[in-house]
Design a protein around this motif. Structure first.
Motif, short mmCIF file in Angstrom:
data_model
loop_
_atom_site.label_atom_id
_atom_site.label_comp_id
_atom_site.label_asym_id
_atom_site.label_seq_id
_atom_site.Cartn_x
_atom_site.Cartn_y
_atom_site.Cartn_z
N PHE A 1 24.52 -31.48 -70.49
CA PHE A 1 23.62 -32.56 -70.91
C PHE A 1 22.52 -32.68 -69.87
N GLU A 2 21.52 -33.49 -70.18
CA GLU A 2 20.42 -33.69 -69.25
C GLU A 2 20.50 -35.07 -68.62
N ILE A 3 20.26 -35.09 -67.32
CA ILE A 3 20.14 -36.36 -66.60
C ILE A 3 18.65 -36.70 -66.64
N GLY A 4 18.31 -37.86 -67.16
CA GLY A 4 16.92 -38.27 -67.29
C GLY A 4 16.63 -39.50 -66.46
N PRO A 5 15.40 -39.96 -66.51
CA PRO A 5 15.01 -41.12 -65.70
C PRO A 5 15.84 -42.37 -66.01
N GLU A 6 16.29 -42.51 -67.27
CA GLU A 6 17.07 -43.70 -67.64
C GLU A 6 18.42 -43.74 -66.95
N ASP A 7 18.86 -42.63 -66.36
CA ASP A 7 20.14 -42.56 -65.66
C ASP A 7 20.02 -42.84 -64.16
N THR A 8 18.82 -43.11 -63.67
CA THR A 8 18.60 -43.18 -62.22
C THR A 8 18.40 -44.60 -61.72
N TRP A 9 18.58 -44.77 -60.42
CA TRP A 9 18.31 -46.05 -59.79
C TRP A 9 16.83 -46.37 -59.85
N HIS A 10 15.97 -45.36 -59.71
CA HIS A 10 14.53 -45.59 -59.74
C HIS A 10 14.12 -46.29 -61.04
N GLN A 11 14.68 -45.86 -62.16
CA GLN A 11 14.36 -46.49 -63.45
C GLN A 11 14.84 -47.94 -63.47
N GLN A 12 16.02 -48.20 -62.91
CA GLN A 12 16.53 -49.56 -62.84
C GLN A 12 15.61 -50.44 -61.99
N GLU A 13 15.15 -49.87 -60.89
CA GLU A 13 14.26 -50.60 -59.98
C GLU A 13 12.93 -50.91 -60.66
N LEU A 14 12.36 -49.92 -61.36
CA LEU A 14 11.10 -50.14 -62.08
C LEU A 14 11.28 -51.19 -63.17
N GLY A 15 12.41 -51.17 -63.84
CA GLY A 15 12.67 -52.14 -64.90
C GLY A 15 12.76 -53.56 -64.41
N SER A 16 13.06 -53.75 -63.13
CA SER A 16 13.18 -55.11 -62.59
C SER A 16 11.85 -55.66 -62.06
N LEU A 17 10.81 -54.82 -62.02
CA LEU A 17 9.50 -55.28 -61.55
C LEU A 17 8.85 -56.17 -62.60
N PRO A 18 8.02 -57.14 -62.14
CA PRO A 18 7.30 -57.97 -63.12
C PRO A 18 6.23 -57.13 -63.83
N TRP A 19 5.81 -57.61 -65.00
CA TRP A 19 4.80 -56.91 -65.78
C TRP A 19 3.47 -56.90 -65.03
N LEU A 20 2.78 -55.76 -65.03
CA LEU A 20 1.45 -55.63 -64.43
C LEU A 20 0.46 -56.31 -65.37
N GLU A 21 -0.14 -57.42 -64.90
CA GLU A 21 -1.00 -58.22 -65.76
C GLU A 21 -2.48 -57.88 -65.64
N THR A 22 -2.94 -57.56 -64.41
CA THR A 22 -4.36 -57.34 -64.19
C THR A 22 -4.57 -56.17 -63.24
N VAL A 23 -5.59 -55.36 -63.56
CA VAL A 23 -6.01 -54.28 -62.67
C VAL A 23 -7.45 -54.59 -62.27
N HIS A 24 -7.69 -54.67 -60.97
CA HIS A 24 -9.05 -54.92 -60.46
C HIS A 24 -9.64 -53.60 -59.98
N ILE A 25 -10.90 -53.32 -60.40
CA ILE A 25 -11.55 -52.06 -60.04
C ILE A 25 -12.86 -52.36 -59.33
N ASP A 26 -13.07 -51.73 -58.16
CA ASP A 26 -14.34 -51.75 -57.45
C ASP A 26 -14.94 -50.36 -57.53
N VAL A 27 -16.22 -50.27 -57.94
CA VAL A 27 -16.89 -48.99 -58.03
C VAL A 27 -18.00 -48.95 -56.98
N ASP A 28 -17.87 -48.02 -56.05
CA ASP A 28 -18.87 -47.84 -55.00
C ASP A 28 -19.56 -46.51 -55.26
N LEU A 29 -20.79 -46.57 -55.70
CA LEU A 29 -21.52 -45.36 -56.06
C LEU A 29 -21.80 -44.52 -54.82
#
Length: 191
Positions: A138-166
């Motif tokens: 069988f295949e071990i995938g991201p859903e089987d890892t601690w990293h996926q559990q850790e990502l799942g516990s993070l709050p939702w990313l609501e805003t991305v701020h972008i600065d553009v320096d020409l």
């Protein structure tokens, strides 16, 4: 691998065992070990091997689960209606193949159960112990890892701020953004 599924399959699919199939973390062909009537089988774990990690950005790895079916046969001539216990080993192997090969004990196994080989474990005048080895991958995938559990516990990313320096040709960015933007993200709708 959940060996109870293998045990149940052998109990249902090999009538000659008369449901005399048991599990054992470590099989020892000794008189002190509680024995089932013959013929019988013991399902034991064999190995757990993995391949290399296949992804550089996520987790993806193949894992091979192995198990053995140790069969105890009456070694006295004619007990199974055969002249040779060698014939009995081949007949039992055929029973096991028909019960297990190609069957997937869980949906995540990619190819089903495969046969790896067999070997004589022990023999005396009354009992012959023969071990048949099997495996499934069988295949071990991201859903089987601690990293996926850790990502799942993070709050939702609501805003991305972008600065553009020409870039000023020949001088590079000056450190003062000419444009700014905020991107607001909505959480996915739960189903």
């Amino acid at each position: 691998m959940e060996l109870r599924k293998i045990i149940q399959a052998l109990r249902e699919r090999v009538p000659a065992f008369g449901e005399r199939v048991s599990g054992a973390a470590e099989f020892r062909p000794l008189p002190e070990v509680g024995k089932l009537s013959l013929p019988c089988a013991y399902v034991i774990p064999l190995h757990d091997e993995t391949g290399e990690q296949k992804s550089q950005t996520d987790y993806w790895q193949e894992c091979t689960d192995g198990f053995s079916v140790v069969v105890a046969l009456d070694n006295r001539a004619g007990e199974l209606g055969l002249e040779s216990v060698d014939d009995a080993v081949h007949i039992v192997r055929r029973w096991l193949w028909r019960a297990l090969l190609g069957w997937s004990p869980a949906e995540n196994y990619t190819f089903g159960i495969e046969y790896r080989g067999g070997v004589l474990l022990d023999m005396n005048r009354a009992i012959l112990y023969y071990k048949f080895d099997f495996q499934a991958t069988f295949e071990i995938g991201p859903e089987d890892t601690w990293h996926q559990q850790e990502l799942g516990s993070l709050p939702w990313l609501e805003t991305v701020h972008i600065d553009v320096d020409l870039i000023d040709p020949g001088a590079g960015p000056d450190g003062h953004p000419e444009f700014q933007a905020d991107i607001h993200l909505s959480p996915p709708e739960s189903t």
